[in-house]
Design a protein around this motif. Sequence first.
Motif, mmCIF file in Angstrom:
data_model
loop_
_atom_site.group_PDB
_atom_site.id
_atom_site.type_symbol
_atom_site.label_atom_id
_atom_site.label_comp_id
_atom_site.label_asym_id
_atom_site.label_seq_id
_atom_site.Cartn_x
_atom_site.Cartn_y
_atom_site.Cartn_z
ATOM 1 N N ILE A 72 0.870 -1.207 0.030
ATOM 2 C CA ILE A 72 0.089 -0.087 0.094
ATOM 3 C C ILE A 72 0.686 1.173 -0.040
ATOM 4 N N THR A 116 3.470 8.703 -0.278
ATOM 5 C CA THR A 116 4.583 7.806 0.336
ATOM 6 C C THR A 116 5.075 6.776 -0.418
ATOM 7 N N PRO A 130 5.787 2.816 -1.401
ATOM 8 C CA PRO A 130 4.670 1.778 -1.210
ATOM 9 C C PRO A 130 5.328 0.681 0.044
HETATM 10 P P1 ADP Z 1 1.564 6.491 -10.581
HETATM 11 O O1 ADP Z 1 2.567 6.721 -11.916
HETATM 12 O O2 ADP Z 1 0.391 5.665 -11.079
HETATM 13 O O3 ADP Z 1 0.879 7.511 -10.443
HETATM 14 P P2 ADP Z 1 3.455 6.264 -8.632
HETATM 15 O O4 ADP Z 1 4.654 5.484 -8.939
HETATM 16 O O5 ADP Z 1 3.726 7.828 -9.000
HETATM 17 O O6 ADP Z 1 2.205 5.544 -9.622
HETATM 18 O O7 ADP Z 1 2.996 5.946 -7.439
HETATM 19 C C1 ADP Z 1 1.666 6.642 -6.853
HETATM 20 C C2 ADP Z 1 1.455 5.885 -5.340
HETATM 21 O O8 ADP Z 1 1.136 4.443 -5.450
HETATM 22 C C3 ADP Z 1 2.629 6.047 -4.308
HETATM 23 O O9 ADP Z 1 2.014 6.210 -3.205
HETATM 24 C C4 ADP Z 1 3.339 4.678 -4.484
HETATM 25 O O10 ADP Z 1 3.913 4.180 -3.320
HETATM 26 C C5 ADP Z 1 2.125 3.659 -4.803
HETATM 27 N N1 ADP Z 1 2.428 2.478 -5.319
HETATM 28 C C6 ADP Z 1 3.150 2.472 -6.542
HETATM 29 N N2 ADP Z 1 3.221 1.191 -7.037
HETATM 30 C C7 ADP Z 1 2.462 0.352 -6.263
HETATM 31 C C8 ADP Z 1 1.984 -1.051 -6.157
HETATM 32 N N3 ADP Z 1 2.442 -1.756 -7.086
HETATM 33 N N4 ADP Z 1 1.177 -1.276 -5.042
HETATM 34 C C9 ADP Z 1 0.821 -0.316 -4.303
HETATM 35 N N5 ADP Z 1 1.146 0.956 -4.152
HETATM 36 C C10 ADP Z 1 2.052 1.285 -5.340
#
Ligand code: ADP
Length: 476
Positions: free
Chosen positions: A10, A156, A158
């Motif tokens: 998460i 944050t 993950p």
């Molecule tokens: P996006 O490009 O889809 O916005 P990001 O890498 O910027 O994704 O991350 C957005 C949020 O999702 C952050 O809080 C990150 O910690 C979380 N996150 C990224 N990958 C995962 C994953 N596989 N499972 C759960 N949370 C994730």
Amino acid sequence: MNAVEYEPVIGLEIHVQLRTRTKMFCGCALSFGDEPNVHTCPVCLGHPGSLPVTNAQAVHYGLMIAMALECTIAPRSIFHRKNYFYPDLPKGYQISQYDIPLGRDGHLGDVRIHRVHLEEDAAKLVHAGSSGRMHTAEASVVDFNRGGTPLVEIVTEPDIRTAEQAGDFLRLLRATLKRTGVSDVNMEEGSLRCDANISIRPVGESNFGTKTELKNMNSFRFIERGIDAEVARQQEILRGGGEVEQETLHYDPATGAISSLRSKEEAHDYRYFPEPDLVPIVPTEEMLERARAELPELPAARAERFERELGLNAETARLLSFRGELGDFFEDALGADGEVEPATLANWVTGDLVARLGDTEPQQSKVEPRALARLVELVSAKTISQSAGKTVLDVLAAEGGDPERIVEERSLGMAGADELEGIVDRALEANPQAVEELRGGKAKAIGAIVGFVMRETKGRADGGEVNRLVREKLQL
Ligand code: ADP
Ligand code: ZN
Ligand code: MG
């Protein structure tokens, strides 16, 4: 085949409304609950030719947040335009930060902070009629008062593994932001909003699974429940041999149902580009120093100090530091009277005082810190009984005043030896069966006798002393 065990992963994205006087890029006042569309101007309505100017106080608060989360501050960060069309966005783009955020690589507790950046809020769409959701509403109207409100977004890594851990992190973050004074962090009014990114993976797997995003949940309880529901949904999909689809979801706390808001195919391409109308944020030494100087001791550090220096248990230390005013009251009381034992005082504050005041901060009550300290001292010195102490606190909470005077006026002082002896004699007389049982070795039977004495003295007797007297008189 054995059922595969899954582990949730998460990451949270939190939006915090800053408590500035004016909006992020114009001079319109911030408001909540005012008549719609009275706090607008050409800048926040996106009229052509209008020019934004960055709110210095918002940058200051942004720096304070980035520092509170122990981020590295960018020596130079810029604003971008994030382009999309929606009725709550009159310019057709939101001004946000993109590749260079104000702060990055921090942490709060054991959760790493990916980034902290500044942006502006969109206006508020109000879906009139039926369920309040857009596709079932009869009409949607826009209130531009909120458009352009300064926000800090906190993302944050993950690092979170359970719904409970997400809740704990958010409670610590909320307490931290509240203590810094940058936001009123009122979730019902939307000044703190949270999206949760959720995936699951087989235990032992190091790669992440496909994530979904639960949007805009506005209470910690709903966030925890929403995460649990989404984890269960993903587990069911994977156990059934399916694949989780990357999408944005809505969790309905009333029914527990999860529905899709948009899928990956509908994901926006925001066409970010540098905002040409704003200068970069280049924090000077003086700006950094001012932000640092305004940071108070933060809840995590304070809880740690309460445990280490005052010997409070972890739970009590946390209660006192997460509700900063409660901690302030406790420290004021401790400072008002050198004789009280910190752990005893802390128990009175978090237990009996909170039970009487509820959500009212003690500073707003009639109880003075010095009065509580004195009360605790009277109980500790056995000048009054525990139960008389609670009566005194009832009076303090209702009317305020001085504990010693209250004790005197209401004759709440501990029953003296002479008085007590007479009452114990009567108690023994009135409870022949208990006396017999006591003599027969049934120690518990003393309860009836102590109870009699407590009733007679209205709780003004010291239990230990009553015990001693009974044993002495029965020659046990
Ligand atoms: P996006 O490009 O889809 O916005 P990001 O890498 O910027 O994704 O991350 C957005 C949020 O999702 C952050 O809080 C990150 O910690 C979380 N996150 C990224 N990958 C995962 C994953 N596989 N499972 C759960 N949370 C994730
Ligand atoms: Zn404006
Ligand atoms: Mg992202």
